[in-house]
Design an enzyme around this catalytic site. Structure first.
Site, PDB file in Angstrom:
ATOM      1  N   ALA A  31       0.823  -1.210   0.000  1.00 24.89           N
ATOM      2  CA  ALA A  31       0.000   0.000   0.000  1.00 24.89           C
ATOM      3  C   ALA A  31       0.856   1.259   0.000  1.00 24.89           C
ATOM      4  O   ALA A  31       0.579   2.229   0.705  1.00 24.89           O
ATOM      5  CB  ALA A  31      -0.951  -0.007   1.205  1.00 24.89           C
ATOM      6  N   GLY A  32       1.925   1.234  -0.807  1.00 29.15           N
ATOM      7  CA  GLY A  32       2.633   2.469  -1.085  1.00 29.15           C
ATOM      8  C   GLY A  32       1.814   3.285  -2.070  1.00 29.15           C
ATOM      9  O   GLY A  32       0.635   2.987  -2.321  1.00 29.15           O
TER      10      GLY A  32
ATOM     11  N   GLY B  92       0.837   0.980  -5.274  1.00 31.26           N
ATOM     12  CA  GLY B  92      -0.103  -0.080  -4.922  1.00 31.26           C
ATOM     13  C   GLY B  92      -1.474   0.469  -4.580  1.00 31.26           C
ATOM     14  O   GLY B  92      -2.504  -0.090  -4.969  1.00 31.26           O
TER      15      GLY B  92
ATOM     16  N   ARG C  57       1.273  -4.489   5.756  1.00 32.73           N
ATOM     17  CA  ARG C  57       1.613  -5.053   7.066  1.00 32.73           C
ATOM     18  C   ARG C  57       1.460  -4.022   8.181  1.00 32.73           C
ATOM     19  O   ARG C  57       1.634  -4.345   9.348  1.00 32.73           O
ATOM     20  CB  ARG C  57       3.038  -5.600   7.050  1.00 32.73           C
ATOM     21  CG  ARG C  57       4.115  -4.595   6.768  1.00 32.73           C
ATOM     22  CD  ARG C  57       5.479  -5.256   6.676  1.00 32.73           C
ATOM     23  NE  ARG C  57       5.513  -6.243   5.623  1.00 32.73           N
ATOM     24  CZ  ARG C  57       6.552  -7.013   5.347  1.00 32.73           C
ATOM     25  NH1 ARG C  57       7.651  -6.923   6.066  1.00 32.73           N
ATOM     26  NH2 ARG C  57       6.508  -7.881   4.363  1.00 32.73           N
TER      27      ARG C  57
ATOM     28  N   TYR D 231       1.801   8.537   1.642  1.00 35.27           N
ATOM     29  CA  TYR D 231       2.220   8.309   0.259  1.00 35.27           C
ATOM     30  C   TYR D 231       1.480   9.189  -0.745  1.00 35.27           C
ATOM     31  O   TYR D 231       2.059   9.586  -1.756  1.00 35.27           O
ATOM     32  CB  TYR D 231       2.011   6.838  -0.104  1.00 35.27           C
ATOM     33  CG  TYR D 231       2.937   5.906   0.627  1.00 35.27           C
ATOM     34  CD1 TYR D 231       4.259   5.734   0.210  1.00 35.27           C
ATOM     35  CD2 TYR D 231       2.516   5.207   1.755  1.00 35.27           C
ATOM     36  CE1 TYR D 231       5.127   4.888   0.890  1.00 35.27           C
ATOM     37  CE2 TYR D 231       3.373   4.357   2.440  1.00 35.27           C
ATOM     38  CZ  TYR D 231       4.677   4.205   2.005  1.00 35.27           C
ATOM     39  OH  TYR D 231       5.529   3.375   2.679  1.00 35.27           O
TER      40      TYR D 231
ATOM     41  N   LYS E   5      16.136   2.452 -15.828  1.00 33.95           N
ATOM     42  CA  LYS E   5      15.844   3.881 -16.029  1.00 33.95           C
ATOM     43  C   LYS E   5      15.966   4.652 -14.715  1.00 33.95           C
ATOM     44  O   LYS E   5      16.228   5.862 -14.714  1.00 33.95           O
ATOM     45  CB  LYS E   5      14.468   4.069 -16.667  1.00 33.95           C
ATOM     46  CG  LYS E   5      13.304   3.396 -15.949  1.00 33.95           C
ATOM     47  CD  LYS E   5      12.707   4.215 -14.841  1.00 33.95           C
ATOM     48  CE  LYS E   5      11.640   3.426 -14.111  1.00 33.95           C
ATOM     49  NZ  LYS E   5      11.032   4.163 -12.998  1.00 33.95           N
TER      50      LYS E   5
ATOM     51  N   THR F 193      10.504   9.462 -15.786  1.00 30.12           N
ATOM     52  CA  THR F 193      11.283   9.380 -14.558  1.00 30.12           C
ATOM     53  C   THR F 193      12.404  10.406 -14.515  1.00 30.12           C
ATOM     54  O   THR F 193      12.811  10.834 -13.432  1.00 30.12           O
ATOM     55  CB  THR F 193      11.874   7.958 -14.395  1.00 30.12           C
ATOM     56  OG1 THR F 193      10.847   7.003 -14.633  1.00 30.12           O
ATOM     57  CG2 THR F 193      12.410   7.741 -13.000  1.00 30.12           C
TER      58      THR F 193
ATOM     59  N   ARG G 146      11.040   9.871  -7.245  1.00 31.38           N
ATOM     60  CA  ARG G 146      11.911   9.944  -6.069  1.00 31.38           C
ATOM     61  C   ARG G 146      13.376   9.745  -6.458  1.00 31.38           C
ATOM     62  O   ARG G 146      14.273  10.253  -5.785  1.00 31.38           O
ATOM     63  CB  ARG G 146      11.459   8.934  -5.017  1.00 31.38           C
ATOM     64  CG  ARG G 146      11.556   7.502  -5.407  1.00 31.38           C
ATOM     65  CD  ARG G 146      10.810   6.584  -4.461  1.00 31.38           C
ATOM     66  NE  ARG G 146       9.365   6.727  -4.596  1.00 31.38           N
ATOM     67  CZ  ARG G 146       8.484   5.842  -4.129  1.00 31.38           C
ATOM     68  NH1 ARG G 146       8.912   4.774  -3.487  1.00 31.38           N
ATOM     69  NH2 ARG G 146       7.202   6.028  -4.288  1.00 31.38           N
TER      70      ARG G 146
ATOM     71  N   VAL H 264      11.384   4.382  -0.483  1.00 27.47           N
ATOM     72  CA  VAL H 264      12.499   3.669  -1.089  1.00 27.47           C
ATOM     73  C   VAL H 264      12.919   4.350  -2.394  1.00 27.47           C
ATOM     74  O   VAL H 264      12.080   4.690  -3.226  1.00 27.47           O
ATOM     75  CB  VAL H 264      12.120   2.194  -1.367  1.00 27.47           C
ATOM     76  CG1 VAL H 264      13.241   1.478  -2.113  1.00 27.47           C
ATOM     77  CG2 VAL H 264      11.810   1.479  -0.057  1.00 27.47           C
TER      78      VAL H 264
END
Length: 337
Positions: free
Chosen positions: A9-10, A13, A32, A49, A195, A252, A259, A283
């Site tokens: 669930a980032g 997702g 989790r 997020y 990439k 990107t 990010r 991340v």
């Protein structure tokens, strides 16, 4: 309509789970983190997020993996690269207990640390064929924030089994989300992962104050490196001029939503890698992928000077401007060689 479990669930997702739900599927989003579950179920938000995104109020979240997987016909992995294998191991037990054999999809972009394996290989190794159908890779130029806003987006569903890829294609397609199919799993996954390396470089150039000419040169020659390494592993070179190659590279390397670009931008402004990663809060896949790409290039004897320069900056604390100067002073080459 299909029963779908979305694992992770980032930002990506969450958006994909919401899209699949609004496409008429029965979707359960797994994370989790119990606090995240409570927020999604009660406030229908995922503030860490996607601070401006309101989820469909009927989309359920759970931290119980078995509950998420119950009766699932499709399992979509959208967890960080370094968590894919461990989540797959947990999934195996639940699949065996539930006596189901779902179609497996992943929408993550990276190479596994240490092994440098593509994620479809990781999933194939951990989830035995008696507990799953084919594996499909969903990838392409896609920022979660743009998809959340309903911006037009095109991706690729890649699988050795094109019939299965077509199933996934139909699940995701709607008025703003279009999916193409591709049998070249290697090319799609390599393009998606590599990439991110070039995006760190693009961000660094921006942080240093370089202009559009420089960014265009980096992206074009970066794509040449991606294509060379991908082809060395059996990818179709034409894949890299498609959505999961040049398409994903463009989005990107040019957006503040990336990010990897943001990390590079901060490095270009003089921050240390440790500080950048501490401040990011999510991340940055390109950092680990840079090491993987550098080592794979050494293994396959593929020339990747830009990737090598980024590796030097990230892992050997070399000066960015010095690395740029070294790149520019290299012996002249033929462009298509």
């Amino acid at each position: 309509m299909k029963k779908i479990a979305v694992l992770g669930a980032g930002s990506w997702g969450t958006v994909l789970a919401n899209l699949l739900f609004e496409n008429g599927n029965a979707v359960t989003l797994w994370t989790r983190n119990p606090k995240q579950v409570a927020e999604i179920n009660q406030q229908h938000t995922n503030q860490h997020y996607l601070p401006k995104f309101q989820l469909n109020a009927k989309l359920p979240a759970t931290s119980d993996l078995t509950k998420a997987l119950t009766a699932a016909e499709v399992v979509l992995f959208v967890v960080p690269t370094n968590a894919t294998r461990s989540v797959a191991k947990q999934t195996v037990k639940a699949l065996a207990d539930l006596h189901i054999k779902p179609l497996i999809v992943h929408a993550s972009k990276g190479l596994e640390q240490q092994t440098h394996k593509r994620l479809s290989r990781v999933l194939a190794e951990e989830i035995p064929v008696q507990l799953r159908q084919a594996i499909v890779v969903l990838s392409g130029p896609s920022h979660a924030e743009d998809v959340a806003a309903g911006d037009i987006t095109s991706l690729t569903a890649a699988s050795a089994d094109l019939k299965t890829a077509e199933v996934i294609q139909q699940l995701f397609m709607n008025d703003y989300f279009r999916v193409y199919t591709n049998p070249d799993v290697v090319g799609v996954e390599m393009g998606a992962a590599l990439k991110n390396v070039i995006a760190i470089g693009a961000g660094a150039l921006h942080g240093l104050g370089y202009g559009d000419n420089t960014k265009a040169a980096l992206m074009t020659r970066g794509l040449a490196e991606i294509s060379r390494l991908g082809a060395a592993f059996g990818a179709n070179p034409l894949t890299f001029i498609g959505l999961s190659g040049v398409g994903d590279l463009i989005v990107t390397c040019t957006s503040v939503h990336s990010r990897n670009w943001r990390a590079g931008n901060q490095l270009g402004q003089g921050q240390t890698l440790k500080t950048v990663l501490q401040n990011m809060g999510m991340v940055v896949e390109g950092v680990a992928t840079t090491k993987a790409a550098y080592e794979l290039a050494q293994q396959k004897e593929v020339e990747m000077p830009i990737t090598t320069a980024i590796y030097h900056v990230l892992y050997q604390q070399k000066d960015i401007r010095t690395e740029i100067a070294n790149l520019m002073r290299r012996e002249g080459k033929m462009e298509l060689a």
